[in-house]
Design a protein around this motif. Structure first.
Motif, short mmCIF file in Angstrom:
data_model
loop_
_atom_site.label_atom_id
_atom_site.label_comp_id
_atom_site.label_asym_id
_atom_site.label_seq_id
_atom_site.Cartn_x
_atom_site.Cartn_y
_atom_site.Cartn_z
N VAL A 197 0.83 -1.04 0.52
CA VAL A 197 -0.09 -0.14 -0.63
C VAL A 197 1.22 0.76 -0.06
O VAL A 197 0.85 2.37 -0.86
N ARG A 198 1.88 0.96 0.55
CA ARG A 198 2.91 2.64 0.97
C ARG A 198 3.30 3.04 -0.12
O ARG A 198 3.79 3.61 -0.96
N ILE A 199 3.83 1.44 -1.61
CA ILE A 199 4.54 1.63 -2.05
C ILE A 199 3.40 1.88 -3.76
O ILE A 199 3.67 3.10 -3.92
N ALA A 200 2.06 1.31 -3.26
CA ALA A 200 1.21 1.79 -4.31
C ALA A 200 0.88 3.41 -3.83
O ALA A 200 0.99 4.34 -5.17
N ASN A 201 1.05 3.86 -3.17
CA ASN A 201 0.46 4.96 -2.68
C ASN A 201 1.72 6.50 -2.81
O ASN A 201 1.41 7.98 -3.30
N ALA A 202 2.91 5.77 -3.08
CA ALA A 202 4.33 7.13 -3.13
C ALA A 202 4.10 7.29 -4.83
O ALA A 202 4.86 7.76 -5.79
N GLN A 203 3.23 6.42 -6.08
CA GLN A 203 2.97 6.65 -7.43
C GLN A 203 2.23 7.57 -7.69
O GLN A 203 1.18 7.82 -6.79
N ARG A 204 1.87 8.33 -9.10
CA ARG A 204 0.87 8.92 -9.63
C ARG A 204 -0.50 8.28 -9.73
O ARG A 204 -1.37 8.39 -10.27
N ALA A 205 -0.32 6.24 -9.65
CA ALA A 205 -1.65 5.94 -10.06
C ALA A 205 -1.05 4.54 -10.08
O ALA A 205 -0.09 4.17 -10.18
N LEU A 206 -2.37 3.52 -10.03
CA LEU A 206 -2.15 2.61 -10.15
C LEU A 206 -3.28 1.89 -11.02
O LEU A 206 -4.50 1.96 -10.46
N VAL A 207 -2.62 0.64 -11.49
CA VAL A 207 -3.43 0.43 -12.74
C VAL A 207 -3.83 -1.04 -12.46
O VAL A 207 -2.65 -2.25 -12.32
N VAL A 208 -4.85 -1.47 -12.46
CA VAL A 208 -4.95 -3.35 -12.05
C VAL A 208 -5.13 -3.75 -13.70
O VAL A 208 -6.43 -3.26 -13.80
N GLY A 209 -5.13 -4.67 -13.73
CA GLY A 209 -5.09 -5.04 -15.26
C GLY A 209 -4.06 -5.23 -16.36
O GLY A 209 -3.15 -4.73 -15.47
N GLY A 210 -4.45 -5.64 -17.40
CA GLY A 210 -5.51 -6.36 -17.42
C GLY A 210 -5.38 -7.87 -17.55
O GLY A 210 -5.44 -8.31 -16.30
N GLY A 211 -6.96 -8.37 -17.72
CA GLY A 211 -6.42 -10.09 -18.02
C GLY A 211 -7.80 -10.84 -17.44
O GLY A 211 -8.65 -9.63 -16.44
N GLY A 212 -8.11 -11.75 -16.71
CA GLY A 212 -9.49 -12.06 -16.66
C GLY A 212 -9.20 -12.62 -15.13
O GLY A 212 -9.42 -13.19 -14.11
N LEU A 213 -8.76 -11.12 -13.93
CA LEU A 213 -8.40 -11.25 -12.97
C LEU A 213 -10.48 -10.86 -11.85
O LEU A 213 -10.01 -11.94 -10.85
N PHE A 214 -11.36 -11.51 -12.43
CA PHE A 214 -13.27 -11.65 -12.12
C PHE A 214 -13.04 -13.13 -11.93
O PHE A 214 -13.80 -13.52 -13.10
N LEU A 215 -12.01 -13.97 -11.23
CA LEU A 215 -12.31 -15.90 -11.44
C LEU A 215 -11.13 -15.71 -10.46
O LEU A 215 -10.31 -15.29 -9.26
N PRO A 216 -13.20 -17.24 -9.55
CA PRO A 216 -12.39 -16.99 -8.14
C PRO A 216 -12.22 -17.76 -7.98
O PRO A 216 -11.18 -18.57 -6.68
N ASP A 217 -11.48 -19.58 -9.05
CA ASP A 217 -10.33 -20.39 -9.24
C ASP A 217 -9.11 -20.40 -9.65
O ASP A 217 -8.29 -21.77 -9.19
N THR A 218 -8.29 -19.36 -9.49
CA THR A 218 -6.94 -19.06 -9.96
C THR A 218 -6.04 -18.19 -8.82
O THR A 218 -7.04 -16.90 -8.38
N SER A 219 -5.71 -18.87 -7.48
CA SER A 219 -5.28 -18.84 -6.94
C SER A 219 -6.43 -17.87 -5.51
O SER A 219 -6.38 -16.42 -5.05
N PRO A 220 -7.16 -18.70 -5.02
CA PRO A 220 -8.40 -18.55 -4.60
C PRO A 220 -8.08 -18.09 -2.78
O PRO A 220 -7.09 -18.20 -2.10
N ASN A 221 -8.53 -17.13 -2.59
CA ASN A 221 -8.29 -16.53 -1.16
C ASN A 221 -9.83 -15.62 -0.83
O ASN A 221 -11.00 -15.61 -1.21
N SER A 222 -9.53 -15.63 0.38
CA SER A 222 -10.79 -14.82 1.01
C SER A 222 -10.49 -13.36 1.24
O SER A 222 -11.70 -13.03 2.04
N ASN A 223 -9.39 -12.67 1.30
CA ASN A 223 -9.67 -11.85 1.35
C ASN A 223 -10.27 -10.98 0.70
O ASN A 223 -10.95 -9.67 0.71
N SER A 224 -10.59 -11.07 -1.13
CA SER A 224 -11.32 -10.33 -2.01
C SER A 224 -12.08 -11.37 -2.93
O SER A 224 -13.13 -10.80 -3.16
N GLY A 225 -12.04 -13.10 -2.97
CA GLY A 225 -12.54 -13.61 -3.48
C GLY A 225 -12.66 -13.60 -4.97
O GLY A 225 -13.16 -14.67 -5.65
#
Length: 673
Positions: free
Chosen positions: A368-396
């Motif tokens: 979080v601290r490293i990201a907040n030191a940037q001017r933007a945070l890009v998330v993606g691309g790819g099929g990130l909205f998927l539950p069974d590739t590296s499943p976790n209970s932090n975000s789903g």
């Protein structure tokens, strides 16, 4: 005799002569079986209840005359519990008379002391932590088994600790289990290899459907029933705990499963947790135990050269980029994709310093601290909205971001060309994903989805006030020749037809129809070949090589293979750019060649392929994987493409213009940050 009565509460009836003889030392206690047995039993019970004075009195009585081995062993335990390890070692040595050389007996006595001391420490540690309330019966049993019965004590203690593990218990009890396993004591819990297979298979099936809590419940019940473990059981337990983001417990389950596969899985979990030293050590251990898998070597490499630099070394003022990063030898689409996103953004932004964050690592406070030191945070691309590739209970979903970390981000966040990647019939269990999606959308400047089908699915999950944040941002690989102008030129007339098939989640792609699918590919290859095509296989992953192997084994059909995942990216793109046609099952086996200007057809085994073809207004380029006439229809269309390749290339170029403005507009908005 009074000492015996005080210590044990019993006083065997003896005649006066025997009593006087014992008191004067004329005869030894072992010559009076009833008294000898009572003394041994009393000493053992006194040890187990922690009454060392009573145990000391009884073992001292037993040692008069010529004490036997059991008496000396009990005396050694009493001495050890009293803190006199040297006396304990001597007692154990004396107890071993007649069992070997002096040197060997000394070594064995020393080991016996160390072994007993370790278990005494285990039991003391267990008694300082109450553990889960519903495991109180196992805890009581572990605390009450006679210490002298070492195998029974090990089994009871091990069952309690492993039961705690199935509940995800960490901290001191987890550390005790580590020490217990490292001491080699897990062998008392080892079951026959197939004893738990049915239960474990059921748990694996439940987990594959996304119900990780249900899988854990089943595994907990299985252990309570059998009290035994196998490698497969522990691996399934670790996988389930990891999916529930109980990472310390997951790593522990993997560690004690086996030095090969278990260590490999534990290394992956350690890497997710940013514990690079442990990840390195565990990966090395896995390799030493005949686990030379690419995934293990990937973890090893990432532990030595982390994807994200340490906070002290991280640049500031550039762009942060959360993505699914892979190395050469892994999925070719995921090799190309992060670079394509950056190319798209840098087209309007100019040269930019990027800081990478792997989506599967926990996005912790340092990130979080490293990201907040940037001017933007890009998330993606790819099929990130998927539950069974590296499943976790932090975000789903694939970005492993805890709610608190998402909330702590102050940098502008952009979701860029993300896909809603559920297979037909697949769904997110519970409401974790929906809650995370809503909060992520609130945080983001826009939620850029790579096809309108994904946009519809996501809007169905969002409240109406967030619908306007959902935006069409096609995958930048679909316009690659526009955002990466230095690419080698394409050419018409090669006659090369590349076929790709995917085998991840095969049961969802093929169902029971894989054998029929192979026959259809044979028909395609034979008819297209007769029409002048050179049919080859384009592999995006090692798993994709299965098509070539199965065609040869089942149909004696040998097709050349281009292993794109092992090539330099530029060389692999040239393979696609110079083909006359690509027939792809993977999303990026269609989108990448399309973005390079090459004609494409799709074998549809996932809704996202339909979504893409609908967005470029060419649904007729898609052919269902279960089509009974798939081979004949693809062959017919293939020959048409080869006959009119320039027209198809022109059409692809025209279709790109439906996507390019959206990619550039989204990139321009990110560049303004």
């Amino acid at each position: 005799m009074r000492a015996l009565q005080r210590a044990t509460g019993s006083r065997p009836k003896l005649d006066a002569a025997t009593t006087r003889a014992l008191a004067r030392g004329v005869i030894a206690w072992k010559h009076v079986p009833a008294v000898h047995a009572a003394l041994l039993a009393g000493a053992s019970k006194a040890i187990d209840r922690g009454d060392l004075p009573a145990a000391a009195v009884l073992t001292r009585l037993l040692r008069t005359g010529a004490p036997d081995a059991e008496t000396l062993r009990l005396a050694g335990i009493v001495a050890l519990l009293g803190g006199d390890a040297e006396a304990a070692e001597q007692h154990f040595y004396d107890a071993s008379k007649g069992t070997g050389s002096v040197a060997r007996r000394r070594t064995n006595a020393k080991r016996a002391v160390e072994d007993m001391q370790q278990f005494v420490d285990f039991r003391a540690g267990m008694r300082t932590d109450d553990g889960p309330a519903d495991l109180a019966d196992l805890r009581e049993l572990a605390a009450s088994v006679p210490l002298a019965d070492r195998r029974a004590a090990d089994a009871a203690f091990g069952r309690y600790l492993v039961a705690c593990l199935t509940h995800g218990v960490e901290g001191p009890l987890g550390d005790l289990l580590d020490a217990f396993a490292d001491a080699g004591r897990m062998t008392v819990l080892e079951a026959k290899p197939d004893l738990l297979d049915v239960a474990v298979e059921n748990a694996e099936y439940i987990a594959a459907d996304g119900d990780h809590a249900g899988a854990l419940h089943l595994l907990q019940g299985t252990f309570r029933q059998y009290g035994m473990v196998t490698e497969r059981y522990l691996v399934a337990l670790g996988t389930t705990l990891s999916a529930l983001s109980r990472y310390d417990a997951a790593r522990r389950a993997f560690r004690i499963a086996s030095p090969g596969l278990g260590s490999a899985r534990a290394a992956q979990v350690a890497w997710i947790m940013h514990d690079d030293q442990s990840a390195h050590d565990l990966a090395r251990k896995a390799i030493r135990n005949d686990m030379p898998r690419t995934s293990v070597r990937t973890v090893l490499a990432r532990s030595e050269n982390p994807v994200t630099p340490a906070e002290a070394d991280a640049p500031t003022g550039g762009m942060g980029h959360v993505a699914f990063y892979v190395d050469r030898g892994e999925n070719f689409g995921d090799i190309v994709l992060p670079d394509a996103v950056r190319d798209a953004v840098m087209e309007p932004a100019g040269p930019t310093e990027w800081t990478s964050f792997h989506a599967h690592q926990v996005f912790d406070d340092e990130f979080v601290r490293i990201a907040n030191a940037q001017r933007a945070l890009v998330v993606g691309g790819g099929g990130l909205f998927l539950p069974d590739t590296s499943p976790n209970s932090n975000s789903g979903w694939q970005w492993n971001v805890p709610p608190a970390s998402l909330d702590a981000l102050t940098v502008p966040v952009y979701a860029f060309a993300v896909g809603f990647n559920l297979f037909t019939g697949q769904r997110f269990k519970g409401d974790l994903f929906r809650r995370s999606l809503i909060e992520f959308t609130r945080k983001a400047e826009f939620l850029g989805l790579r096809n309108t089908g994904s946009m519809e699915r996501v809007r169905d999950l969002l409240p109406a006030e967030l619908h306007d944040k959902v935006r069409f941002v096609p995958c930048p690989t679909t316009v690659l020749e526009h955002i990466r102008p230095e690419l080698p030129a394409g050419r018409t007339g090669s006659g090369t037809v590349l076929v790709n098939a995917a085998f991840d989640r095969s049961e969802r792609r093929f169902g029971a129809g894989y054998a029929d699918f192979l026959e259809q590919i044979v028909e395609l290859a034979e008819k297209a070949g007769k029409g002048g095509a050179e049919v080859r296989i384009a592999a995006h992953t090692r798993g994709d090589l299965k098509l070539a192997k199965d065609l040869e084994e089942a149909h004696d059909l040998v097709l050349p293979v281009d292993e794109l995942h092992y090539m330099d990216q530029a060389d692999a793109l040239a393979v696609y750019r110079q083909a006359s046609l690509v027939i792809g099952m993977r999303g990026h086996a269609t989108m990448i060649p399309f973005g390079l200007g090459t004609p494409v057809l799709s074998i549809v085994s996932h809704p996202k392929m339909r979504y893409f073809l609908e967005d470029v207004e060419r649904p007729d380029w898609g052919y269902d994987v279960a089509d009974a006439d798939l081979g004949a229809r693809l062959a017919e269309r293939t020959l048409d493409v080869l006959a009119r390749e320039d027209e198809y290339r022109a059409d692809v170029a025209d279709r790109q213009q439906l996507l390019l403005p959206h990619v550039r507009a989204a990139a321009a908005d990110v560049a303004k940050a």
